[in-house]
Write an enzyme that holds these catalytic residues in place. Structure first.
Site, PDB file in Angstrom:
ATOM      1  N   GLU A 429       9.646  62.664   2.412  1.00 47.24           N
ATOM      2  CA  GLU A 429      10.817  62.015   1.816  1.00 47.24           C
ATOM      3  C   GLU A 429      10.592  61.832   0.325  1.00 47.24           C
ATOM      4  OE1 GLU A 429      11.138  58.022   3.114  1.00 47.24           O
ATOM      5  OE2 GLU A 429      12.864  57.548   1.831  1.00 47.24           O
ATOM      6  N   ASP A 502       8.856  56.964   4.203  1.00 45.28           N
ATOM      7  CA  ASP A 502       8.430  55.584   3.936  1.00 45.28           C
ATOM      8  C   ASP A 502       8.592  54.757   5.205  1.00 45.28           C
ATOM      9  OD1 ASP A 502       9.730  55.572   0.561  1.00 45.28           O
ATOM     10  OD2 ASP A 502       7.735  56.038   1.391  1.00 45.28           O
ATOM     11  N   ASP A 504       9.916  52.049   5.303  1.00 44.16           N
ATOM     12  CA  ASP A 504      11.023  51.076   5.193  1.00 44.16           C
ATOM     13  C   ASP A 504      12.248  51.608   5.936  1.00 44.16           C
ATOM     14  OD1 ASP A 504      11.884  52.209   1.834  1.00 44.16           O
ATOM     15  OD2 ASP A 504      11.996  53.156   3.817  1.00 44.16           O
ATOM     16  N   ASP A 506      15.035  52.950   4.875  1.00 43.14           N
ATOM     17  CA  ASP A 506      15.506  54.297   4.503  1.00 43.14           C
ATOM     18  C   ASP A 506      14.625  55.366   5.127  1.00 43.14           C
ATOM     19  OD1 ASP A 506      16.754  53.472   1.176  1.00 43.14           O
ATOM     20  OD2 ASP A 506      17.654  53.470   3.197  1.00 43.14           O
TER      21      ASP A 506
END
Ligand code: 28F
Length: 639
Positions: A429, A502, A504, A506
């Site tokens: 990503e 990641d 997180d 997203d």
């Protein structure tokens, strides 16, 4: 012919019928069971001609106990007067002179199938006996033939009947010395009888089998003719517009009609064409005219009504045929059949007639029925997209060289090794993490494909839309397996596909989008256990010169508990892959000796499928919420 005297014409007759017995295949194609049944159609065709001339509306076909067949119609009855050219009755002429039935005088034309009216004498030549009965002018006449057409009884008046009771009845017994089989098949006769009823509306055809007790019987009669044929063919399908479209026209004695209805299916070969009730399996000018007009009219309509925006975009013949059930029926006084099996109509004038009758009628239909028009055009548009997608998929799988992948959009940084069993690809990503991964990788065995950001949500997209997404196209090319029905797992270029995003929300979102892509289009890759999720650390714990990366709170707490009391470690929460430099990324997430991967399995995906469908819907918020809570992937630690 009278028994004892044979004059020139008698000899000519016998030579004619003898020629048929010598080479039956030249007249009826074969002498196997197909030829046996062909005899029935030759006789039936004469009744159909009488129906087409408007004088007959009921044909009865009976298989008798001895496997002889009786065909009876309620037409005018074959004329019984003496025929000028032969000196014998017309009935006997039709049954003993080859080529007598077809071209003889009279305004009408022989339009039924087969031998164009010469069938009666051929059937006589190939039968051990034939009995003909004619009812005309309130009288009943009979004549009998035997052993391949020799007259056993000349036409004789045998009784009277009502004046309006007219028609012809013929019973024949195929010659066992000529035919391999003499057993008639009811189903064969039933299917063709039904087809003839569809093709000749309002004509009633009754089929009876007297060989069984009680006798078996079917009756076919269709007011709607080929309209009902289309309904019948679409019976187990889902029509996408209510009414069958029916168009017809005539020019210079050639009749032409079409019936059509689209269904929700995808096949493009439910178009059947007939000339004089003969199925032209290889098409011909009637079909060509219709196909040409169908493609032109739908394209014109689509362009004029904004369905086709791009001016040079157009729908192909296949696009407009998808899901189409169509019957084309042409009646022609002088059809030219072409091809090895005479299955193609060659008359060039029919192409123009078909095109003009069809285009004028179909154009009017679309203008008068905008809802149906939209449904029909939408279907062709969908077919077109799927065709383009399939073409793209094929192109994607056709890798000219490995160089292609690297140059393909310049996204993939491939590894040097070519043995898939030792290679792996990281889907990373973001460009910064991508950059670190490229630096930190083992360039021999690790390929890097940086992902620009959110890839397309393929849950809602069809193959065509997925393939229009550059990121997805790059992924497909990199994998090497192709997609959809081109997919070939043996061509997978990597042993491990590692999703590195990641930790997180997203990152989880991208991971779920990728898993949706895999689940929908690359499921065998997941099933074979090639797909993993990388586990970047969530915390970095620094104390003194020591740096420790841990995956989650639990590991953090366990590690902190292991430190000496007096140490005050610095704990940093890793915001994302981009925070780590190449060395850290390699050390924590990529190095096969240190990293921890989570294997993604289909079972979990299957449960997730419902989740995918739910979270991959159009609503963004429920999706984000769901991902935050569930981050749909499952661990089976692989190392
Ligand atoms: C069971 C088989 O063969 N039916 C037929 C007719 C009616 C006429 C016809 C036939 C003269 C020489 C062309 C009657 N009246 N069923 C049949 N029904 N042939 S065959 O005429 C033969 C023409 O060949 C017929 C007035 N015109 C025609």
């Amino acid at each position: 012919m009278a028994q004892d005297k044979y004059d020139a014409s008698d000899i000519q007759v016998l030579e004619g019928l003898e020629a048929v017995r010598k080479r039956p295949g030249m007249y009826i194609g074969t002498t196997d069971v197909k030829g046996l049944h062909h005899l029935v159609w030759e006789i039936v065709d004469n009744s159909i001609d009488e129906a087409l001339a408007g004088f007959c509306n009921h044909i009865e076909i009976t298989i008798n106990k001895d496997n002889s067949v009786t065909v009876q119609d309620n037409g005018r009855g074959i004329p019984v007067g003496i025929h000028a050219k032969t000196g014998i009755s017309t009935v006997e002429t039709v049954y003993t002179v080859l080529h007598a039935g077809g071209k003889f005088g009279g305004g009408g034309y022989k339009v039924s199938g087969g031998l164009h009216g010469v069938g009666a004498s051929v059937v006589n030549a190939l039968s051990s006996w034939v009995d003909v009965q004619v009812k005309r002018d309130g009288k009943i006449y009979e004549c009998k033939f035997e052993n391949g057409g020799k007259t056993k009884q000349a036409l004789t008046e045998v009784g009277t009947c009502d004046a309006e009771d007219t028609g012809t009845k013929v019973t024949f017994k195929p010659d066992a010395s000529i035919f391999d089989s003499e057993i008639y098949d009811y189903e064969t006769l039933r299917v063709r009888s039904r087809e003839l009823a569809f093709l000749n509306k309002e004509l009633r055809i009754t089929l009876t089998d007297e060989r069984v007790e009680p006798a078996k019987q079917d009756t076919f009669m269709y007011e709607g003719g080929i309209i009902e044929y289309v309904k019948y063919l679409n019976k187990n399908k889902t029509p996408i517009h209510e009414n069958v479209i029916h168009l017809e026209g005539e020019e210079d004695g050639v009749m032409f009609e079409v019936a059509m209805q689209y269904n929700s299916g995808y096949n493009t070969d439910s178009i059947y064409s007939f000339v004089n009730n003969i199925n032209t399996h290889d098409g011909g000018t009637h079909e060509e005219g219709v196909r040409r007009a169908l493609t032109r009219i739908i394209n014109n309509y689509a362009k004029k009504n904004g369905f086709l925006k791009d001016k040079d975009e157009s729908l192909t013949g296949d696009d407009v045929k998808e899901g189409l059930t169509m019957i084309i029926s042409c009646k022609h006084p002088n059809p030219q059949f072409e091809g090895q099996t005479k299955g193609r109509l060659g008359n060039s004038e029919v192409r123009k007639l078909a095109d003009s009758v069809f285009s004028e009628g179909f154009e009017r239909f679309l203008l008068e029925n905008p809802e149906e028009a939209k449904i029909i055009v939408d279907k062709a548009m969908t077919a077109s997209r799927a065709r383009v997608a399939a073409k793209k998929a094929r192109e994607l799988t056709r890798r000219k060289s490995d160089l292609d992948v690297v140059n393909f959009g310049g996204k993939l940084v491939d590894c040097k090794e070519k043995d898939p069993s030792v290679c792996e690809i990281f889907l990373v990503e973001g460009d910064s993490a991508g950059g670190s991964a490229i630096k930190g990788r083992n360039s021999m065995t690790q390929a890097i494909l940086p992902l620009k950001g959110k890839i397309l949500n393929v849950e809602k997209a069809r193959l065509d839309k997925a393939l229009s997404n550059e990121e997805i196209r790059t992924i497909i090319t990199a994998f090497g397996t192709g997609i959809g029905n081109e997919f070939d797992l043996s061509k997978l270029r990597y042993d491990k596909i590692i999703i590195m995003t990641d930790a997180d929300v997203d990152g989880s979102h991208i991971r779920v989008l990728l898993l949706t892509l895999f689940y929908r289009f690359f499921r065998p890759i997941v099933e074979a256990g090639h797909v993993y999720a990388a586990q970047p650390p969530l915390f970095r714990i620094t104390h003194g010169k020591t740096r420790k990366y841990v995956l989650n709170e639990e590991e953090r707490d366990t590690y902190l508990a292991s430190l000496p009391e007096n140490t005050r470690p610095e704990i940093a929460r890793m915001k994302g892959l981009g925070e780590m430099d190449a060395e850290e990324l390699e050390e924590t997430t990529m190095d096969i000796n240190q990293r921890i991967l989570r294997k993604i399995t289909v079972d979990d995906l299957t449960e997730a499928d419902a989740a995918f469908s739910k979270i991959m819907g159009e609503e963004v918020e429920p999706r984000r919420q769901f991902i935050e809570e569930n981050a749909v992937y499952v661990e089976n630690l692989d190392i």
